[in-house]
Write an enzyme that holds these catalytic residues in place. Sequence first.
Site, PDB file in Angstrom:
ATOM      1  N   LYS A   1      -2.071 -13.282  11.163  1.00 53.13           N
ATOM      2  CA  LYS A   1      -2.686 -14.090  12.224  1.00 53.13           C
ATOM      3  C   LYS A   1      -1.823 -15.349  12.462  1.00 53.13           C
ATOM      4  CE  LYS A   1      -7.100 -12.243  10.841  1.00 53.13           C
ATOM      5  NZ  LYS A   1      -8.527 -12.290  10.975  1.00 53.13           N
TER       6      LYS A   1
ATOM      7  N   HIS B   1      -6.738  -6.489  18.875  1.00 50.44           N
ATOM      8  CA  HIS B   1      -7.488  -7.073  17.756  1.00 50.44           C
ATOM      9  C   HIS B   1      -8.744  -7.765  18.309  1.00 50.44           C
ATOM     10  CE1 HIS B   1      -8.512  -9.697  14.396  1.00 50.44           C
ATOM     11  NE2 HIS B   1      -7.828  -8.854  13.634  1.00 50.44           N
TER      12      HIS B   1
ATOM     13  N   GLU C   1     -10.000 -10.530  17.730  1.00 49.66           N
ATOM     14  CA  GLU C   1      -9.787 -11.939  18.099  1.00 49.66           C
ATOM     15  C   GLU C   1      -9.134 -12.038  19.476  1.00 49.66           C
ATOM     16  OE1 GLU C   1      -7.796 -13.050  14.485  1.00 49.66           O
ATOM     17  OE2 GLU C   1      -9.674 -12.706  13.426  1.00 49.66           O
TER      18      GLU C   1
ATOM     19  N   GLY D   1     -13.032 -11.340   8.269  1.00 51.21           N
ATOM     20  CA  GLY D   1     -13.000 -12.731   7.806  1.00 51.21           C
ATOM     21  C   GLY D   1     -14.327 -13.228   7.264  1.00 51.21           C
TER      22      GLY D   1
ATOM     23  N   SER E   1     -12.301  -7.658   5.713  1.00 48.98           N
ATOM     24  CA  SER E   1     -12.558  -8.158   4.352  1.00 48.98           C
ATOM     25  C   SER E   1     -12.092  -7.188   3.269  1.00 48.98           C
ATOM     26  CB  SER E   1     -14.045  -8.511   4.177  1.00 48.98           C
ATOM     27  OG  SER E   1     -14.372  -9.580   5.051  1.00 48.98           O
TER      28      SER E   1
HETATM   29  C1  PEP Z   1      -8.152  -8.704  10.473  1.00 46.07           C
HETATM   30  O1  PEP Z   1      -8.113  -9.764  11.040  1.00 46.07           O
HETATM   31  O2  PEP Z   1      -7.599  -7.726  10.978  1.00 46.07           O
HETATM   32  C2  PEP Z   1      -8.887  -8.627   9.224  1.00 46.07           C
HETATM   33  C3  PEP Z   1      -9.216  -7.456   8.800  1.00 46.07           C
HETATM   34  O3  PEP Z   1      -9.160  -9.803   8.590  1.00 46.07           O
HETATM   35  P1  PEP Z   1      -9.865  -9.975   7.140  1.00 46.07           P
HETATM   36  O4  PEP Z   1      -9.205  -9.017   6.194  1.00 46.07           O
HETATM   37  O5  PEP Z   1      -9.655 -11.400   6.777  1.00 46.07           O
HETATM   38  O6  PEP Z   1     -11.318  -9.620   7.323  1.00 46.07           O
END
Ligand code: PEP
Length: 257
Positions: free
Chosen positions: A11, A97, A99, A175, A215
């Site tokens: 990110k 993604h 985001e 996240g 996560s």
């Molecule tokens: C991601 O942003 O693709 C992601 C899976 O983040 P995290 O592992 O922090 O949940």
Amino acid sequence: MGKPLIVGNWKMHKTASEAATFVQALQQRFPAALTRIELVLAPPFTALESVRTALGPSSWIGLAAQNLHWESQGAFTGEISGPMLRDLGCRHVIIGHSERRTLFGERDRDIQKKVRAALTHGLRPILCVGESLSEREGGQTGSVVTAQLHGALRHVTAEELATITIAYEPVWAIGTGRAATTEQAVEVHQSIRTYIVTNWTQAAVSTVRVIYGGSVTPQNIASLLASDAIDGALVGGACLDPESFATIAHVAESSHT
Ligand code: PEP
């Protein structure tokens, strides 16, 4: 199915010099190349060159970008194109993604154009799909994921599909420290495979990787990869620390015989 794919999505973290330090620390944790998984780093655009240099010219660790623009060049201030990414050594690109979808307003039709651009320029798309918590609670997980696949993959041929990775990333798991259970992930992965069989062929489904993101940690990676339906992981937070990312990679390597 090919080797499991483990991708670290940095990110908006790490400067170019921090990235080089990270790569050195990561490499120290791999006295020899891992051969049973494919490991890929997705740093910010500004660190791609430094990660490439730190990895060295024939590294077994691959490079991905986190986004691209659908045009190859032109008056698109602030954007980065497929040819630019190829030139920096990228072989993969994350597209759609959550985001990007929620914070930057990317729509399925933008994502579809980005998938097309990636394929045109020889980049392997890692297409992210996934439902929000309210969509899951409203029983809409299947329809949301299907609509995202439909929007992104229309006009993709079976041959092109073989180069695409689909990352199932439930938005509520990203996240949050609240990963999907292996059962929850498997259920959606199976529905993604059913969608592929229905819209392409039975043969196509065996060529597409479906990976899980949300996560993922050194603690839960083994249980996720224990299922044949999960072909790897897209890792966010846990990829920023060389120790935890290397542990995820080592666990993945030893879980794939
Ligand atoms: C991601 O942003 O693709 C992601 C899976 O983040 P995290 O592992 O922090 O949940």
